[in-house]
Design an enzyme around this catalytic site. Sequence first.
Site, PDB file in Angstrom:
ATOM      1  N   ARG A 159     -10.743   3.419 -13.230  1.00 12.91           N
ATOM      2  CA  ARG A 159      -9.636   4.201 -12.680  1.00 12.91           C
ATOM      3  C   ARG A 159      -8.362   3.365 -12.601  1.00 12.91           C
ATOM      4  NH1 ARG A 159     -10.561   6.007  -7.112  1.00 12.91           N
ATOM      5  NH2 ARG A 159      -8.366   6.320  -7.469  1.00 12.91           N
ATOM      6  N   ASP A 215      -5.244  -3.388  -0.914  1.00 14.10           N
ATOM      7  CA  ASP A 215      -5.835  -3.304  -2.251  1.00 14.10           C
ATOM      8  C   ASP A 215      -6.272  -4.676  -2.785  1.00 14.10           C
ATOM      9  OD1 ASP A 215      -5.581  -0.595  -2.269  1.00 14.10           O
ATOM     10  OD2 ASP A 215      -3.879  -0.507  -3.642  1.00 14.10           O
ATOM     11  N   ARG A 271      -8.487   9.384   5.136  1.00 18.68           N
ATOM     12  CA  ARG A 271      -7.262   9.540   4.331  1.00 18.68           C
ATOM     13  C   ARG A 271      -6.626  10.926   4.411  1.00 18.68           C
ATOM     14  NH1 ARG A 271      -7.745   6.290  -1.256  1.00 18.68           N
ATOM     15  NH2 ARG A 271      -5.507   6.165  -1.000  1.00 18.68           N
ATOM     16  N   CYS A 293     -12.888   9.997   1.507  1.00 20.29           N
ATOM     17  CA  CYS A 293     -13.270   9.183   0.360  1.00 20.29           C
ATOM     18  C   CYS A 293     -13.903   7.906   0.861  1.00 20.29           C
ATOM     19  CB  CYS A 293     -12.091   8.939  -0.568  1.00 20.29           C
ATOM     20  SG  CYS A 293     -11.026   7.616  -0.061  1.00 20.29           S
ATOM     21  N   LYS A 296      -0.484   1.037 -11.978  1.00 19.24           N
ATOM     22  CA  LYS A 296      -1.055   2.389 -11.825  1.00 19.24           C
ATOM     23  C   LYS A 296      -0.337   3.147 -10.706  1.00 19.24           C
ATOM     24  CE  LYS A 296      -4.861   2.911  -9.147  1.00 19.24           C
ATOM     25  NZ  LYS A 296      -4.655   3.935  -8.124  1.00 19.24           N
ATOM     26  N   ASN A 297      -0.121   2.462  -9.573  1.00 22.76           N
ATOM     27  CA  ASN A 297       0.441   3.171  -8.416  1.00 22.76           C
ATOM     28  C   ASN A 297       1.932   3.473  -8.551  1.00 22.76           C
ATOM     29  OD1 ASN A 297      -2.053   3.244  -7.316  1.00 22.76           O
ATOM     30  ND2 ASN A 297      -1.652   1.776  -5.660  1.00 22.76           N
TER      31      ASN A 297
HETATM   32  C1  UD1 Z   1      -1.535   4.202  -1.484  1.00 27.59           C
HETATM   33  C2  UD1 Z   1      -2.101   3.582  -2.737  1.00 27.59           C
HETATM   34  C3  UD1 Z   1      -3.400   2.852  -2.429  1.00 27.59           C
HETATM   35  C4  UD1 Z   1      -3.197   1.853  -1.290  1.00 27.59           C
HETATM   36  C5  UD1 Z   1      -2.520   2.516  -0.096  1.00 27.59           C
HETATM   37  C6  UD1 Z   1      -2.141   1.518   0.986  1.00 27.59           C
HETATM   38  C7  UD1 Z   1      -1.310   5.036  -4.499  1.00 27.59           C
HETATM   39  C8  UD1 Z   1      -1.624   6.058  -5.512  1.00 27.59           C
HETATM   40  N1  UD1 Z   1      -2.317   4.623  -3.704  1.00 27.59           N
HETATM   41  O1  UD1 Z   1      -2.487   5.160  -1.017  1.00 27.59           O
HETATM   42  O2  UD1 Z   1      -3.821   2.166  -3.603  1.00 27.59           O
HETATM   43  O3  UD1 Z   1      -4.461   1.351  -0.884  1.00 27.59           O
HETATM   44  O4  UD1 Z   1      -1.327   3.192  -0.502  1.00 27.59           O
HETATM   45  O5  UD1 Z   1      -1.345   0.518   0.471  1.00 27.59           O
HETATM   46  O6  UD1 Z   1      -0.194   4.562  -4.407  1.00 27.59           O
HETATM   47  N2  UD1 Z   1      -2.184   8.401   6.643  1.00 27.59           N
HETATM   48  C9  UD1 Z   1      -2.197   9.397   7.597  1.00 27.59           C
HETATM   49  N3  UD1 Z   1      -1.618  10.602   7.288  1.00 27.59           N
HETATM   50  C10 UD1 Z   1      -1.042  10.838   6.072  1.00 27.59           C
HETATM   51  C11 UD1 Z   1      -1.028   9.802   5.116  1.00 27.59           C
HETATM   52  C12 UD1 Z   1      -1.612   8.585   5.424  1.00 27.59           C
HETATM   53  O7  UD1 Z   1      -2.726   9.215   8.695  1.00 27.59           O
HETATM   54  O8  UD1 Z   1      -0.541  11.945   5.862  1.00 27.59           O
HETATM   55  C13 UD1 Z   1      -2.808   7.080   6.944  1.00 27.59           C
HETATM   56  C14 UD1 Z   1      -4.008   6.769   6.050  1.00 27.59           C
HETATM   57  O9  UD1 Z   1      -5.196   7.339   6.537  1.00 27.59           O
HETATM   58  C15 UD1 Z   1      -4.032   5.258   6.068  1.00 27.59           C
HETATM   59  C16 UD1 Z   1      -2.548   4.886   6.170  1.00 27.59           C
HETATM   60  O10 UD1 Z   1      -1.874   6.057   6.617  1.00 27.59           O
HETATM   61  O11 UD1 Z   1      -4.684   4.798   7.212  1.00 27.59           O
HETATM   62  C17 UD1 Z   1      -1.919   4.422   4.870  1.00 27.59           C
HETATM   63  O12 UD1 Z   1      -2.221   5.343   3.842  1.00 27.59           O
HETATM   64  P1  UD1 Z   1      -1.210   5.657   2.665  1.00 27.59           P
HETATM   65  O13 UD1 Z   1      -0.121   4.666   2.635  1.00 27.59           O
HETATM   66  O14 UD1 Z   1      -0.854   7.086   2.727  1.00 27.59           O
HETATM   67  O15 UD1 Z   1      -2.145   5.438   1.379  1.00 27.59           O
HETATM   68  P2  UD1 Z   1      -2.045   6.257   0.060  1.00 27.59           P
HETATM   69  O16 UD1 Z   1      -0.630   6.643  -0.173  1.00 27.59           O
HETATM   70  O17 UD1 Z   1      -3.098   7.313   0.021  1.00 27.59           O
END
Ligand code: UD1
Length: 427
Positions: A396, A304, A121, A116, A22-23
């Site tokens: 999902r 995950d 996030r 969420c 999915k990701n």
């Molecule tokens: C992706 C995955 C999700 C997985 C996560 C971590 C997808 C669609 N989803 O989510 O399944 O659980 O990676 O492996 O691929 N952060 C910030 N600022 C930002 C972005 C992130 O502070 O602009 C922080 C987040 O709050 C979190 C950390 O960085 O604490 C990691 O998040 P991130 O890697 O961005 O997760 P997603 O990409 O949303």
Amino acid sequence: MDRIVLTGGNKLHGTVRVSGAKNAALPILASAILGGGECLLGNVPGVVDVVTMGKLLGILGASVKTEEGRVAISVDRIHSTEAPYDLVRTMRASVLVLGPLVARWGEAIVSLPGGCAIGTRPVNLHLAGLSKLGAEVAIEHGYIRAKAKRLRGARIALELPTVTGTENLMMAACLAEGTTVIENAAKEPEIGDLAAFLVKRGAKISGAGTDLITVEGVRALHGADHEVIPDRIEAGTYLAAGAITGGEVNVEHCRPAHLEAVIAKLRETGATVTEGKDSIRLKASGRPRAVDAKTFVYPGFPTDMQAQMMALMCVAEGTSVITETVFEGRFTHVPELQRMGADIKVDGNQAVVKGTENITGAPVMASDLRASAGLILAGLAAEGITEVSRVYHLDRGYEKIEQKLGGLGATIKRVKGGAAPAARATA
Ligand code: UD1
């Protein structure tokens, strides 16, 4: 609302085939926006998030045709550059259209994803990176508005290795003028898969899968065919299902190299895990041993898989400490596991799990995608019936989970419709 009803106690045996990731499918679909021509994608999982991404791309003007794991998509023109709140709130990964929209169409209006179940996030790093690439970025009335005539290559040092942030910026950089370097990039295999697809379309990317990605911008991308990589989290979930039931499962069509941290942990619990070329066999030997686990960015133990690992530790011999370092609020499965008799104490980002021989089936409520998987695993090991409600979270990201687990010998069924369970008091 559908529910999953399962009776615990069966040892799982047999072979299960893993679906596409999915990701990886989500950013690959979003990246269709970056160029014209038809893209034919295979091994696309039949999960609700993929349907949602298809809907969003349709709203933007893409032609999307789906048939049994294959998606034909082309974006020769667009009708809109806006990702509306109603879609983004159901799937945060909608933010993945941001980079491609600005890069190819000069503008993006994307609803800001709210908080969420697993934490706040934010997307600040996506926005800061796009600003570095020369986009004008503003937040107005709950929407991100980004504009740029043509993005310019830049050096972007990410404060945190965000997965979707890395993907958004890598996609945007494909059409920027000049070279972009992303430092401290996330290294998840899904980023490598997205890059492989973009390269087939004419992008110039090197280093994807390492923490230093270089993208040399090109004028345009063309269509290409691509098979999405297998879902490592789904594979890990079925391995954990074998372990928690004391069974023997063969997980087919996966990439063992993407699951090294998970395999290592499962071995520590006492299971025998054998890696094949594109399969993994797990044979459990009695009750699992308690082991500590700490989530980390790839190649560390994936956040995950944290809920599934916690479910396993609930029935382990001994006490384990599970530490969540990626998302601050990702313990919503704990109160539900406690309702099944698990002995868990949470202190900040750590959960201390005292294994118990008998957990008992109970009505439980899923709160997010992976929490739901954790509850299903606990149900497989529990005495009696477990009823998991709010399975839309599960849908999902897991394709036909009840059929796949049923094929391994679980007593599990989906009960369609029915009244929504009364909301539990939160005060
Ligand atoms: C992706 C995955 C999700 C997985 C996560 C971590 C997808 C669609 N989803 O989510 O399944 O659980 O990676 O492996 O691929 N952060 C910030 N600022 C930002 C972005 C992130 O502070 O602009 C922080 C987040 O709050 C979190 C950390 O960085 O604490 C990691 O998040 P991130 O890697 O961005 O997760 P997603 O990409 O949303």
